[in-house]
Design a protein around this motif. Structure first.
Motif, mmCIF file in Angstrom:
data_model
loop_
_atom_site.group_PDB
_atom_site.id
_atom_site.type_symbol
_atom_site.label_atom_id
_atom_site.label_comp_id
_atom_site.label_asym_id
_atom_site.label_seq_id
_atom_site.Cartn_x
_atom_site.Cartn_y
_atom_site.Cartn_z
ATOM 1 N N LEU A 1 10.256 89.413 54.024
ATOM 2 C CA LEU A 1 9.296 89.256 55.109
ATOM 3 C C LEU A 1 9.442 90.359 56.150
ATOM 4 C CD1 LEU A 1 9.909 85.431 55.442
ATOM 5 C CD2 LEU A 1 8.059 86.559 54.189
ATOM 6 N N LYS A 2 8.319 90.885 56.580
ATOM 7 C CA LYS A 2 8.317 91.942 57.596
ATOM 8 C C LYS A 2 7.828 91.387 58.932
ATOM 9 C CE LYS A 2 9.189 95.071 54.549
ATOM 10 N NZ LYS A 2 9.355 95.967 53.791
ATOM 11 N N ALA A 3 8.049 90.107 59.151
ATOM 12 C CA ALA A 3 7.654 89.442 60.388
ATOM 13 C C ALA A 3 8.798 88.553 60.844
ATOM 14 C CB ALA A 3 6.397 88.612 60.165
ATOM 15 N N GLU A 4 8.891 88.362 62.148
ATOM 16 C CA GLU A 4 9.900 87.484 62.721
ATOM 17 C C GLU A 4 9.248 86.177 63.132
ATOM 18 O OE1 GLU A 4 11.788 89.428 65.975
ATOM 19 O OE2 GLU A 4 12.463 91.123 64.765
ATOM 20 N N GLY A 5 10.015 85.096 63.046
ATOM 21 C CA GLY A 5 9.514 83.801 63.473
ATOM 22 C C GLY A 5 9.982 82.701 62.546
ATOM 23 N N ASP A 6 9.333 81.554 62.663
ATOM 24 C CA ASP A 6 9.642 80.410 61.820
ATOM 25 C C ASP A 6 9.076 80.664 60.421
ATOM 26 O OD1 ASP A 6 10.792 78.993 63.986
ATOM 27 O OD2 ASP A 6 8.801 78.341 64.626
ATOM 28 N N VAL A 7 9.917 80.514 59.401
ATOM 29 C CA VAL A 7 9.514 80.773 58.018
ATOM 30 C C VAL A 7 9.205 79.442 57.336
ATOM 31 C CG1 VAL A 7 10.214 81.723 55.786
ATOM 32 C CG2 VAL A 7 10.935 82.854 57.921
ATOM 33 N N PHE A 8 8.043 79.394 56.700
ATOM 34 C CA PHE A 8 7.578 78.216 55.972
ATOM 35 C C PHE A 8 7.340 78.591 54.512
ATOM 36 C CE2 PHE A 8 6.203 77.638 60.316
ATOM 37 C CZ PHE A 8 6.261 76.275 60.561
ATOM 38 N N GLU A 9 7.510 77.635 53.634
ATOM 39 C CA GLU A 9 7.090 77.784 52.250
ATOM 40 C C GLU A 9 5.637 77.327 52.161
ATOM 41 O OE1 GLU A 9 7.999 75.932 47.816
ATOM 42 O OE2 GLU A 9 9.338 75.433 49.486
ATOM 43 N N VAL A 10 4.812 78.098 51.472
ATOM 44 C CA VAL A 10 3.412 77.732 51.282
ATOM 45 C C VAL A 10 3.302 76.918 49.996
ATOM 46 C CG1 VAL A 10 1.054 78.569 50.925
ATOM 47 C CG2 VAL A 10 2.595 79.794 52.493
ATOM 48 N N LEU A 11 2.789 75.701 50.115
ATOM 49 C CA LEU A 11 2.606 74.837 48.956
ATOM 50 C C LEU A 11 1.213 74.979 48.360
ATOM 51 C CD1 LEU A 11 4.306 71.575 50.281
ATOM 52 C CD2 LEU A 11 5.329 73.444 48.953
ATOM 53 N N HIS A 12 0.236 75.256 49.203
ATOM 54 C CA HIS A 12 -1.154 75.393 48.751
ATOM 55 C C HIS A 12 -1.925 76.130 49.839
ATOM 56 C CE1 HIS A 12 -4.769 74.302 46.461
ATOM 57 N NE2 HIS A 12 -5.347 74.069 47.627
ATOM 58 N N LEU A 13 -2.919 76.886 49.423
ATOM 59 C CA LEU A 13 -3.818 77.570 50.354
ATOM 60 C C LEU A 13 -5.246 77.192 49.993
ATOM 61 C CD1 LEU A 13 -4.332 79.706 52.600
ATOM 62 C CD2 LEU A 13 -4.409 81.415 50.780
ATOM 63 N N SER A 14 -5.904 76.477 50.900
ATOM 64 C CA SER A 14 -7.339 76.219 50.769
ATOM 65 C C SER A 14 -8.030 77.302 51.575
ATOM 66 C CB SER A 14 -7.706 74.847 51.333
ATOM 67 O OG SER A 14 -7.166 73.821 50.554
ATOM 68 N N ALA A 15 -8.978 77.998 50.971
ATOM 69 C CA ALA A 15 -9.585 79.149 51.646
ATOM 70 C C ALA A 15 -11.087 79.245 51.393
ATOM 71 C CB ALA A 15 -8.882 80.426 51.201
ATOM 72 N N PRO A 16 -11.838 78.164 51.657
ATOM 73 C CA PRO A 16 -13.264 78.195 51.334
ATOM 74 C C PRO A 16 -14.066 79.210 52.146
ATOM 75 C CG PRO A 16 -12.747 76.242 52.620
ATOM 76 C CD PRO A 16 -11.438 76.883 52.247
ATOM 77 N N GLY A 17 -13.658 79.485 53.371
ATOM 78 C CA GLY A 17 -14.401 80.424 54.214
ATOM 79 C C GLY A 17 -13.582 81.628 54.623
#
Length: 194
Positions: A168-184
């Motif tokens: 990761l090239k960002a600092e902050g709270d790290v989350f695991e992505v389980l799913h991405l809904s991206a209709p728009g």
């Protein structure tokens, strides 16, 4: 663009497999939600990537307030409320959005960094810098997308970015992505929002 996040902080011994199963069962329901840019179903596990807590914390970028209100007040939000209780919902006004260098890749991780807007700063310059940071993050290797938004009540800026790998090239709270809904996602306005 409007950003929104709520979090459910869970007990230290909570079986996070319950969250994984829940997301696998219901996440597809927002895959075509009108007015939604993206929803990331994300979690943090205690002791993983420096997280002090077990937490489920979906993050949204909305194209329309009507879409957001339809989600919150039209019944869909009642499911998480029934399962976990009614959370406080953070909302931010969009500052910038950029597709990342790895825009076509699966988003495996998310990083959220919140920071206060200091007293005495020139607001226009501070917000322009926050928007520029979004572009810098998006250009990094492995970045799927990056966004910045501001809460003018709490005077807080949030940067949210998705990553294809754990370098990761960002600092902050790290989350695991389980799913991405991206209709728009394709309708989210690129660049600075003013």
């Amino acid at each position: 663009m409007h950003a929104m996040q709520y979090e459910f902080t869970l007990p230290a011994d909570y079986d996070m497999g319950i969250i994984r199963s829940r997301v696998a069962r219901v996440a597809h329901l927002l895959d075509d939600w009108d007015g939604l840019g993206i929803k990331t179903y994300v979690l943090r596990e205690r002791g993983v990537h420096g997280s002090p807590v077990n937490q489920y914390g979906p993050f949204y970028l909305w194209n329309t307030v009507e879409g957001m209100n339809s989600f919150l007040w039209g019944g869909a939000f009642q499911g998480p409320v029934d399962d976990f209780g009614r959370p406080a919902i953070r909302q931010w006004t969009g500052l910038a959005f950029e597709e990342g260098a790895a825009a076509g890749s699966f988003a495996a991780y998310a990083v959220r960094r919140r920071r206060p807007v200091p007293d005495g700063v020139e607001l226009a310059a501070f917000m322009a810098d926050a928007a520029s940071e979004t572009g810098r993050l998006a250009a990094e290797d492995g970045a799927v997308l990056a966004a910045a938004a501001v809460d003018t009540r709490a005077w807080e800026v949030v940067h949210f970015s998705l990553w294809a790998h754990d370098t990761l090239k960002a600092e902050g709270d790290v989350f695991e992505v389980l799913h991405l809904s991206a209709p728009g996602r394709g309708d989210l306005p690129r660049g600075r929002q003013w």
